[in-house]
Enzyme design. Structure first.
Site, PDB file in Angstrom:
ATOM      1  N   SER A   1     -11.174  -0.765   2.838  1.00  0.00           N
ATOM      2  CA  SER A   1     -10.421  -1.064   4.141  1.00  0.00           C
ATOM      3  C   SER A   1      -9.929   0.134   4.866  1.00  0.00           C
ATOM      4  CB  SER A   1      -9.066  -1.840   3.923  1.00  0.00           C
ATOM      5  OG  SER A   1      -9.570  -3.197   3.361  1.00  0.00           O
TER       6      SER A   1
ATOM      7  N   GLU B   1      -5.416   3.881   5.913  1.00  0.00           N
ATOM      8  CA  GLU B   1      -5.172   3.737   4.661  1.00  0.00           C
ATOM      9  C   GLU B   1      -5.551   4.917   3.612  1.00  0.00           C
ATOM     10  OE1 GLU B   1      -5.999  -0.178   2.760  1.00  0.00           O
ATOM     11  OE2 GLU B   1      -6.535   0.821   1.146  1.00  0.00           O
TER      12      GLU B   1
ATOM     13  N   ARG C   1       0.676  -1.401   0.033  1.00  0.00           N
ATOM     14  CA  ARG C   1      -0.054  -0.004   0.054  1.00  0.00           C
ATOM     15  C   ARG C   1       0.967   1.188   0.085  1.00  0.00           C
ATOM     16  NH1 ARG C   1      -2.758  -3.591  -0.717  1.00  0.00           N
ATOM     17  NH2 ARG C   1      -4.729  -4.115   0.255  1.00  0.00           N
TER      18      ARG C   1
HETATM   19  C1  LIG Z   1     -15.402  -0.612  -1.236  1.00  0.00           C
HETATM   20  C2  LIG Z   1     -14.032  -0.146  -1.647  1.00  0.00           C
HETATM   21  C3  LIG Z   1     -12.972  -1.246  -1.821  1.00  0.00           C
HETATM   22  C4  LIG Z   1     -11.848  -1.107  -1.868  1.00  0.00           C
HETATM   23  N1  LIG Z   1     -11.044  -2.206  -2.183  1.00  0.00           N
HETATM   24  C5  LIG Z   1      -9.789  -2.100  -2.081  1.00  0.00           C
HETATM   25  C6  LIG Z   1      -8.566  -3.113  -2.442  1.00  0.00           C
HETATM   26  O1  LIG Z   1      -9.280  -4.147  -2.252  1.00  0.00           O
HETATM   27  N2  LIG Z   1      -7.248  -2.828  -2.564  1.00  0.00           N
HETATM   28  C7  LIG Z   1      -6.873  -1.584  -2.361  1.00  0.00           C
HETATM   29  O2  LIG Z   1      -5.577  -1.371  -2.742  1.00  0.00           O
HETATM   30  N3  LIG Z   1      -7.435  -0.595  -2.391  1.00  0.00           N
HETATM   31  C8  LIG Z   1      -8.941  -0.795  -2.259  1.00  0.00           C
HETATM   32  N4  LIG Z   1      -9.921   0.297  -2.106  1.00  0.00           N
HETATM   33  C9  LIG Z   1      -9.393   1.662  -2.205  1.00  0.00           C
HETATM   34  C10 LIG Z   1      -9.342   2.619  -3.329  1.00  0.00           C
HETATM   35  O3  LIG Z   1     -10.377   1.932  -4.209  1.00  0.00           O
HETATM   36  C11 LIG Z   1      -7.778   2.450  -4.095  1.00  0.00           C
HETATM   37  O4  LIG Z   1      -6.986   2.893  -3.328  1.00  0.00           O
HETATM   38  C12 LIG Z   1      -8.024   3.275  -5.694  1.00  0.00           C
HETATM   39  O5  LIG Z   1      -6.882   3.124  -6.112  1.00  0.00           O
HETATM   40  C13 LIG Z   1      -8.201   4.582  -5.174  1.00  0.00           C
HETATM   41  O6  LIG Z   1      -8.550   5.192  -6.428  1.00  0.00           O
HETATM   42  P1  LIG Z   1      -9.095   6.948  -6.593  1.00  0.00           P
HETATM   43  O7  LIG Z   1      -8.843   7.036  -7.975  1.00  0.00           O
HETATM   44  O8  LIG Z   1     -10.636   6.819  -6.073  1.00  0.00           O
HETATM   45  O9  LIG Z   1      -8.261   7.549  -5.790  1.00  0.00           O
HETATM   46  P2  LIG Z   1      -8.660   8.876  -4.889  1.00  0.00           P
HETATM   47  O10 LIG Z   1      -9.460   8.443  -3.708  1.00  0.00           O
HETATM   48  O11 LIG Z   1      -9.350  10.039  -5.649  1.00  0.00           O
HETATM   49  O12 LIG Z   1      -7.276   9.120  -4.585  1.00  0.00           O
HETATM   50  C14 LIG Z   1      -6.286   8.481  -3.419  1.00  0.00           C
HETATM   51  C15 LIG Z   1      -4.921   9.096  -3.792  1.00  0.00           C
HETATM   52  O13 LIG Z   1      -4.270   9.241  -4.881  1.00  0.00           O
HETATM   53  C16 LIG Z   1      -4.070  10.383  -5.455  1.00  0.00           C
HETATM   54  N5  LIG Z   1      -4.155  10.448  -6.728  1.00  0.00           N
HETATM   55  C17 LIG Z   1      -5.196  10.004  -7.492  1.00  0.00           C
HETATM   56  N6  LIG Z   1      -5.060  10.140  -8.862  1.00  0.00           N
HETATM   57  C18 LIG Z   1      -3.814  10.475  -8.966  1.00  0.00           C
HETATM   58  C19 LIG Z   1      -3.147  10.690 -10.210  1.00  0.00           C
HETATM   59  N7  LIG Z   1      -3.601  10.482 -11.368  1.00  0.00           N
HETATM   60  N8  LIG Z   1      -1.803  11.157  -9.957  1.00  0.00           N
HETATM   61  C20 LIG Z   1      -1.303  11.358  -8.591  1.00  0.00           C
HETATM   62  N9  LIG Z   1      -1.840  11.299  -7.612  1.00  0.00           N
HETATM   63  C21 LIG Z   1      -3.191  10.717  -7.686  1.00  0.00           C
HETATM   64  C22 LIG Z   1      -4.744  11.445  -4.730  1.00  0.00           C
HETATM   65  O14 LIG Z   1      -4.284  12.577  -4.495  1.00  0.00           O
HETATM   66  C23 LIG Z   1      -5.032  10.738  -3.324  1.00  0.00           C
HETATM   67  O15 LIG Z   1      -3.553  10.923  -2.644  1.00  0.00           O
HETATM   68  C24 LIG Z   1     -11.238   0.214  -1.929  1.00  0.00           C
HETATM   69  C25 LIG Z   1     -12.121   1.336  -1.764  1.00  0.00           C
HETATM   70  C26 LIG Z   1     -13.432   1.084  -1.748  1.00  0.00           C
HETATM   71  C27 LIG Z   1     -14.231   2.252  -1.579  1.00  0.00           C
END
Ligand SMILES: Cc1cc2nc3c(=O)[nH]c(=O)nc-3n(C[C@H](O)[C@H](O)[C@H](O)COP(=O)(O)OP(=O)(O)OC[C@H]3O[C@@H](n4cnc5c(N)ncnc54)[C@H](O)[C@@H]3O)c2cc1C
Length: 342
Positions: free
Chosen positions: A242, A338, A168
């Site tokens: 998580s 996380e 992570r």
């Molecule tokens: C129901 C549920 C289940 C999940 N299951 C998992 C799992 O199994 N495994 C897991 O690892 N995660 C899981 N997650 C967490 C999440 O889905 C991941 O971390 C995902 O990659 C976040 O993507 P996002 O586009 O929503 O990022 P955001 O929430 O929009 O951003 C997260 C971080 O990344 C940065 N960021 C976003 N896009 C960029 C970019 N293009 N360049 C630079 N920085 C950027 C943001 O500034 C922030 O710091 C889960 C979340 C939910 C709601």
């Protein structure tokens, strides 16, 4: 010529974060083209603002309004871009929906990402915390990414070693990588694909379905079914998956804990350390299904904090702190959140 930037002001973010927390951005730009980032960084007034790069908002917790510029990544596109050493190279733009991209690779007949099916969010955010699930992480099939450096205005190509992927974790979560915006990500998907069914629950689900030699699609379907059973759908109940990382402790600390708690769930790591199941620790402290105000612990999975309706970010923070204090007191283990707190 610099593009004219369609910046919006006092923009609502509630529908742009999966916790469903009401927060507003002082300024907001939907980024559909990398040139817009260059223009935003070249503008002295915009460059002076605090910036938040936003993907699908599924790993964020807004604890206040954002008094700066939100850069909402919406770059679209995905393609097969070449072949390399027994692998097919596929590239997707940062704003592509992650699960949609995984499904697209499967439709191309390409395996490698199926264990990561149904993780919410965008492709561009996937490398930020090296998303992982069911025994796989993106680093396993990562090839390279293109990033825009907001400090220098330059484009950079980074390979896996430069991204410094960990559990992570990656370069992008540390100060030296925080100014990089991911524009696209390339994966090397093996032509000689083998299923990864090391994760016991996944293996069991395939056995129960009578599938001995699964295809990538069948693995994906099994992962989707397990996830839908265990995790709340953010469209129905706000959450960020998580809420805590699984803590990693030394072998000695694990031994001491096992002496006191023989059923402690732990997984030995290659370096001899032990990864503990944060959900188990939280559950055993009696938190599963409990609420504090409008924030609660999901009844089916203690690792997931939820917005029961109308929760503020601060409510979730208070709940998280109470859980951390209980786990620290009972087990001497510090849980680390996380999601990113904004
Ligand atoms: C129901 C549920 C289940 C999940 N299951 C998992 C799992 O199994 N495994 C897991 O690892 N995660 C899981 N997650 C967490 C999440 O889905 C991941 O971390 C995902 O990659 C976040 O993507 P996002 O586009 O929503 O990022 P955001 O929430 O929009 O951003 C997260 C971080 O990344 C940065 N960021 C976003 N896009 C960029 C970019 N293009 N360049 C630079 N920085 C950027 C943001 O500034 C922030 O710091 C889960 C979340 C939910 C709601």
């Amino acid at each position: 010529m610099q593009p004219i930037l369609p910046i919006l002001h006092d923009f609502p973010l509630q529908s742009l974060n999966t916790f469903g927390i009401a927060a507003r951005a002082r300024h907001y730009l939907r980024v559909t083209d990398g040139a817009q980032l260059a223009a935003a960084c070249a503008d002295p007034a915009l460059a002076a603002l605090p910036r938040l790069v936003l993907g699908g908002g599924s790993n964020l917790l807004f604890t206040r309004d954002f008094d700066g510029l939100v850069l909402h990544m919406a770059l679209a596109g995905r393609a097969i871009v070449g072949q390399l050493d027994g692998a097919t190279l596929v590239r997707a733009q940062a704003g592509e929906n992650w699960h949609g991209f995984v499904q697209w690779t499967l439709a191309q007949g390409l395996g490698g990402l199926e264990n990561l099916s149904l993780i919410p969010g965008t492709v561009g955010a996937a490398p930020i915390q090296n998303i992982g699930a069911y025994g796989a992480e993106i680093k396993d099939v990562f090839h390279s990414l293109t990033a825009f450096d907001m400090a220098s205005g330059e484009l950079r190509t980074l390979g896996a070693a430069e991204c410094r992927f960990g559990y992570r974790d990656s370069l992008f979560k540390h100060p030296e990588g925080a100014r990089l915006v991911v524009l696209d990500v390339t994966f090397a998907l093996p032509r000689d694909w083998q299923p990864n069914v090391r994760y016991a629950e996944l293996a069991q689900a395939l056995i129960e379905a009578g599938i001995g030699a699964p295809t990538p699609r069948q693995v994906s379907d099994a992962v989707v079914a397990i996830r839908q059973r265990k995790l709340p759908d953010p469209a129905v109940i706000g959450n960020a998956g998580s809420f805590f990382k699984n803590p990693v402790v030394s072998g000695e600390q694990c031994e001491r804990l096992l002496a006191a708690f023989p059923d402690l769930v732990h997984h030995r790591q290659p370096d001899g350390s032990e990864k503990l199941a944060a959900g188990w620790l939280i559950d055993r402290c009696g938190w599963k299904g409990r609420s504090m105000g409008a924030a609660g612990v999901y009844p089916k999975q203690a690792l997931v904090l939820v917005n029961n309706g109308g929760a503020r970010g601060e409510d979730v923070v208070q709940l998280a702190r109470a859980i951390q204090a209980d786990v620290a007191q009972r087990y001497g283990v510090q849980l680390e959140p996380e999601p990113v707190f904004i």
